[in-house]
Design a protein around this motif. Sequence first.
Motif, PDB file in Angstrom:
ATOM      1  N   LEU A 182      -0.250   8.548  16.321  1.00 47.98           N
ATOM      2  CA  LEU A 182       0.576   9.221  16.553  1.00 47.98           C
ATOM      3  C   LEU A 182       1.536  10.026  15.645  1.00 47.98           C
ATOM      4  CD1 LEU A 182       2.753  11.264  18.410  1.00 47.98           C
ATOM      5  CD2 LEU A 182       4.522   9.343  17.975  1.00 47.98           C
ATOM      6  N   HIS A 183       1.420   9.359  14.244  1.00 46.03           N
ATOM      7  CA  HIS A 183       1.996  10.001  12.839  1.00 46.03           C
ATOM      8  C   HIS A 183       0.724  10.856  11.910  1.00 46.03           C
ATOM      9  CE1 HIS A 183       6.082   8.449  13.127  1.00 46.03           C
ATOM     10  NE2 HIS A 183       5.442   7.124  12.804  1.00 46.03           N
ATOM     11  N   THR A 184      -0.404   9.977  12.629  1.00 47.31           N
ATOM     12  CA  THR A 184      -1.547  10.573  11.705  1.00 47.31           C
ATOM     13  C   THR A 184      -1.813  11.316  12.806  1.00 47.31           C
ATOM     14  OG1 THR A 184      -3.156   8.564  12.843  1.00 47.31           O
ATOM     15  CG2 THR A 184      -2.351   8.930  10.812  1.00 47.31           C
ATOM     16  N   ARG A 185      -2.168  11.516  13.907  1.00 48.55           N
ATOM     17  CA  ARG A 185      -2.822  12.481  14.513  1.00 48.55           C
ATOM     18  C   ARG A 185      -1.723  14.019  14.988  1.00 48.55           C
ATOM     19  NH1 ARG A 185      -6.247   8.441  18.461  1.00 48.55           N
ATOM     20  NH2 ARG A 185      -7.916   7.521  16.952  1.00 48.55           N
ATOM     21  N   LYS A 186      -0.544  13.448  15.459  1.00 52.60           N
ATOM     22  CA  LYS A 186       0.121  14.937  16.050  1.00 52.60           C
ATOM     23  C   LYS A 186       1.224  14.916  14.562  1.00 52.60           C
ATOM     24  CE  LYS A 186       3.922  15.857  19.414  1.00 52.60           C
ATOM     25  NZ  LYS A 186       4.005  15.390  20.932  1.00 52.60           N
ATOM     26  N   HIS A 187       1.774  14.282  13.943  1.00 55.32           N
ATOM     27  CA  HIS A 187       2.946  14.926  12.757  1.00 55.32           C
ATOM     28  C   HIS A 187       2.033  14.363  11.558  1.00 55.32           C
ATOM     29  CE1 HIS A 187       5.846  12.143  15.831  1.00 55.32           C
ATOM     30  NE2 HIS A 187       5.487  13.096  15.779  1.00 55.32           N
ATOM     31  N   GLY A 188       0.709  14.520  11.109  1.00 57.63           N
ATOM     32  CA  GLY A 188       0.582  15.593   9.963  1.00 57.63           C
ATOM     33  C   GLY A 188       0.360  13.981   9.077  1.00 57.63           C
ATOM     34  N   TYR A 189       0.302  13.029   8.786  1.00 59.49           N
ATOM     35  CA  TYR A 189       0.144  12.015   7.919  1.00 59.49           C
ATOM     36  C   TYR A 189      -0.698  11.795   7.722  1.00 59.49           C
ATOM     37  CZ  TYR A 189       5.488  11.610   8.813  1.00 59.49           C
ATOM     38  OH  TYR A 189       7.196  11.566   8.575  1.00 59.49           O
ATOM     39  N   THR A 190      -1.285  11.264   6.766  1.00 61.02           N
ATOM     40  CA  THR A 190      -2.771  10.722   5.797  1.00 61.02           C
ATOM     41  C   THR A 190      -2.169   8.951   6.194  1.00 61.02           C
ATOM     42  OG1 THR A 190      -3.245  12.760   4.194  1.00 61.02           O
ATOM     43  CG2 THR A 190      -4.681  10.025   4.235  1.00 61.02           C
ATOM     44  N   GLU A 191      -3.085   7.861   7.348  1.00 60.31           N
ATOM     45  CA  GLU A 191      -3.127   7.148   6.726  1.00 60.31           C
ATOM     46  C   GLU A 191      -3.607   6.064   5.618  1.00 60.31           C
ATOM     47  OE1 GLU A 191      -4.971   2.595   9.633  1.00 60.31           O
ATOM     48  OE2 GLU A 191      -4.713   5.378   9.632  1.00 60.31           O
ATOM     49  N   CYS A 192      -3.288   5.093   5.465  1.00 59.48           N
ATOM     50  CA  CYS A 192      -3.298   4.378   3.756  1.00 59.48           C
ATOM     51  C   CYS A 192      -3.136   2.815   4.122  1.00 59.48           C
ATOM     52  CB  CYS A 192      -2.470   4.698   3.029  1.00 59.48           C
ATOM     53  SG  CYS A 192      -1.898   6.415   2.359  1.00 59.48           S
ATOM     54  N   TYR A 193      -3.870   2.395   3.148  1.00 60.43           N
ATOM     55  CA  TYR A 193      -3.979   1.141   3.253  1.00 60.43           C
ATOM     56  C   TYR A 193      -3.741   0.236   1.925  1.00 60.43           C
ATOM     57  CZ  TYR A 193      -5.718  -3.456   2.857  1.00 60.43           C
ATOM     58  OH  TYR A 193      -6.160  -5.562   2.332  1.00 60.43           O
ATOM     59  N   THR A 194      -2.983  -0.096   1.466  1.00 59.38           N
ATOM     60  CA  THR A 194      -1.963  -0.851   0.294  1.00 59.38           C
ATOM     61  C   THR A 194      -2.827  -2.111   0.104  1.00 59.38           C
ATOM     62  OG1 THR A 194      -0.191  -1.457   1.067  1.00 59.38           O
ATOM     63  CG2 THR A 194      -0.618   1.276   0.677  1.00 59.38           C
ATOM     64  N   PRO A 195      -2.297  -2.447  -1.309  1.00 61.29           N
ATOM     65  CA  PRO A 195      -1.830  -3.673  -1.475  1.00 61.29           C
ATOM     66  C   PRO A 195      -0.121  -4.405  -1.411  1.00 61.29           C
ATOM     67  CG  PRO A 195      -2.411  -2.430  -3.615  1.00 61.29           C
ATOM     68  CD  PRO A 195      -2.307  -1.515  -2.603  1.00 61.29           C
ATOM     69  N   TYR A 196      -0.480  -5.067  -0.878  1.00 59.92           N
ATOM     70  CA  TYR A 196       0.803  -6.064  -0.237  1.00 59.92           C
ATOM     71  C   TYR A 196       1.031  -6.914  -1.615  1.00 59.92           C
ATOM     72  CZ  TYR A 196      -2.013  -5.616   4.073  1.00 59.92           C
ATOM     73  OH  TYR A 196      -2.728  -5.118   5.502  1.00 59.92           O
ATOM     74  N   ILE A 197       1.194  -7.256  -2.223  1.00 61.76           N
ATOM     75  CA  ILE A 197       1.291  -7.868  -3.870  1.00 61.76           C
ATOM     76  C   ILE A 197       1.207  -7.172  -4.882  1.00 61.76           C
ATOM     77  CG2 ILE A 197       0.873  -9.259  -5.248  1.00 61.76           C
ATOM     78  CD1 ILE A 197      -0.314 -11.038  -2.859  1.00 61.76           C
ATOM     79  N   VAL A 198       2.097  -6.294  -5.328  1.00 56.64           N
ATOM     80  CA  VAL A 198       2.796  -5.466  -6.131  1.00 56.64           C
ATOM     81  C   VAL A 198       3.503  -5.789  -8.235  1.00 56.64           C
ATOM     82  CG1 VAL A 198       2.286  -3.488  -5.318  1.00 56.64           C
ATOM     83  CG2 VAL A 198       4.811  -4.450  -5.344  1.00 56.64           C
ATOM     84  N   ASN A 199       3.021  -5.110  -8.634  1.00 51.10           N
ATOM     85  CA  ASN A 199       3.964  -5.727 -10.052  1.00 51.10           C
ATOM     86  C   ASN A 199       5.820  -5.441 -10.543  1.00 51.10           C
ATOM     87  OD1 ASN A 199       3.488  -2.968 -11.120  1.00 51.10           O
ATOM     88  ND2 ASN A 199       1.450  -2.833 -11.867  1.00 51.10           N
ATOM     89  N   ALA A 200       6.143  -5.620 -11.352  1.00 54.36           N
ATOM     90  CA  ALA A 200       7.561  -5.479 -11.527  1.00 54.36           C
ATOM     91  C   ALA A 200       7.283  -3.845 -11.485  1.00 54.36           C
ATOM     92  CB  ALA A 200       7.974  -6.492 -12.233  1.00 54.36           C
ATOM     93  N   SER A 201       6.422  -3.301 -12.167  1.00 53.76           N
ATOM     94  CA  SER A 201       7.235  -2.171 -12.520  1.00 53.76           C
ATOM     95  C   SER A 201       6.917  -1.047 -10.828  1.00 53.76           C
ATOM     96  CB  SER A 201       5.862  -1.573 -13.849  1.00 53.76           C
ATOM     97  OG  SER A 201       4.866  -1.615 -13.392  1.00 53.76           O
TER      98      SER A 201
END
Length: 433
Positions: A182-201
């Motif tokens: 719904l969000h990508t095909r109708k609402h114009g968002y780009t789907e992303c795959y992100t890290p699930y672990i990030v640094n403090a900054s």
Amino acid sequence: MLDINLLRKQLPEVIARLKTRNFDFPEKEFLALEADRKQVQSETEELQSRRNSLSKKIGIAKKSGAPCEDLMAEAASVPKKLAELEGRLSDIRKKLEALMLRVPNLPNEACPIGPDDRSNVEQWRWGTPRTFDFPIKDHVDVAAPLGMDFDTAAKLSGSRFCFMRGEIAHLHRALAQFMLDLHTRKHGYTECYTPYIVNASTMQGTGQLPKFAEDLYSARIGGYEEEGEHELQYLIPTAEVPLTNSVAGKVLKESDLPIKITALTPCFRSEAGSYGRDTRGMIRQHQFAKVEMVRIVPAEHSYDHLHEMVKNAEEVLQLLGLPYRVIMLSTGDMGFSSAQTFDLEVWLPAQNTYREISSCSNCLDFQARRMGARYKGKDGKVRYVHTLNGSGVAVGRALVAVIENYQNADGSITVPEVLRPYMGGLEKIGPAA
């Protein structure tokens, strides 16, 4: 973080607005640091002026043949004194930054003023709660025979985790895929795959650190070495963190904006301040899935984008046929980084009430200042972007709402029509024969 110039010019007004957020600004600490900063800067300017004066006098003395050893000796001592002053100024700036990182965003003037969620204001409702002609069960009792297993999860991980099997797990996945489509095909968002672990900054950039350190799951990557051997890293509490930080440190073109991105991720929260609350079922879990919406936008249009994001989240619930209401959060109930927040609360029949399923917030330039995310306008000026985030929506809570609102007297669950293509055409989920 806030613009420090706002504090320098309008400190009483800022303190008063922050007070509505239950935040007592450390005025004495701030004023003491500011006084030190001004003193050091004044001493620096005087020393720089003296250095320039000495340079001129030495030049004149050399041209005239006059002795200038004393002048040269004084001039030689200036760089060391300037370095000492710069060191003091750097230390003061670090202390000011640490102070500013503890200060929440200023609330929009339209936000209702109040100390907590009792001051939230309902905006509108959609849908009519279903009338049942049989005893209503909560999602745990309905779904346990269908594959929702909290006992196995507790054995594996402890409380506030869930193990799902079969068509219940399939329904959970279908909800997430439906939301992404719904969000990508109708609402114009780009789907992303992100890290699930990030640094403090990265956590600091969106405001999770230092304020919410106790609510985060941390991991020292590289094993159990001594403290300081490896940087502490964090499991994301929401995809807002990696999505928003994807523009950290960048100067974008105005033509690049708006950026609309979405991701399905697991979210990890220790729920440190919620002991004893919602201990049954999937309402408040340490690990849950969520489809997140993030927008990076020009400064002048961010509130238009906020209202669009609310509509995006609403359409998820409307297509699922789930009654809900929209509320504007009070100053005392908003998140740390938000200037204005709208929550969507879905109807849960077993609780006979509405419960939060989405939260959409405009953070203005608060996160952008922490991240150093800017854009160059058409007029050539460089400004901070505005950042927005919203749940589109929490998958586990959507599953709870579907189970409870679509339960049947025989223990089965009717699959919402919009989800059937994702369920291989399945119309009902029922107990095994």
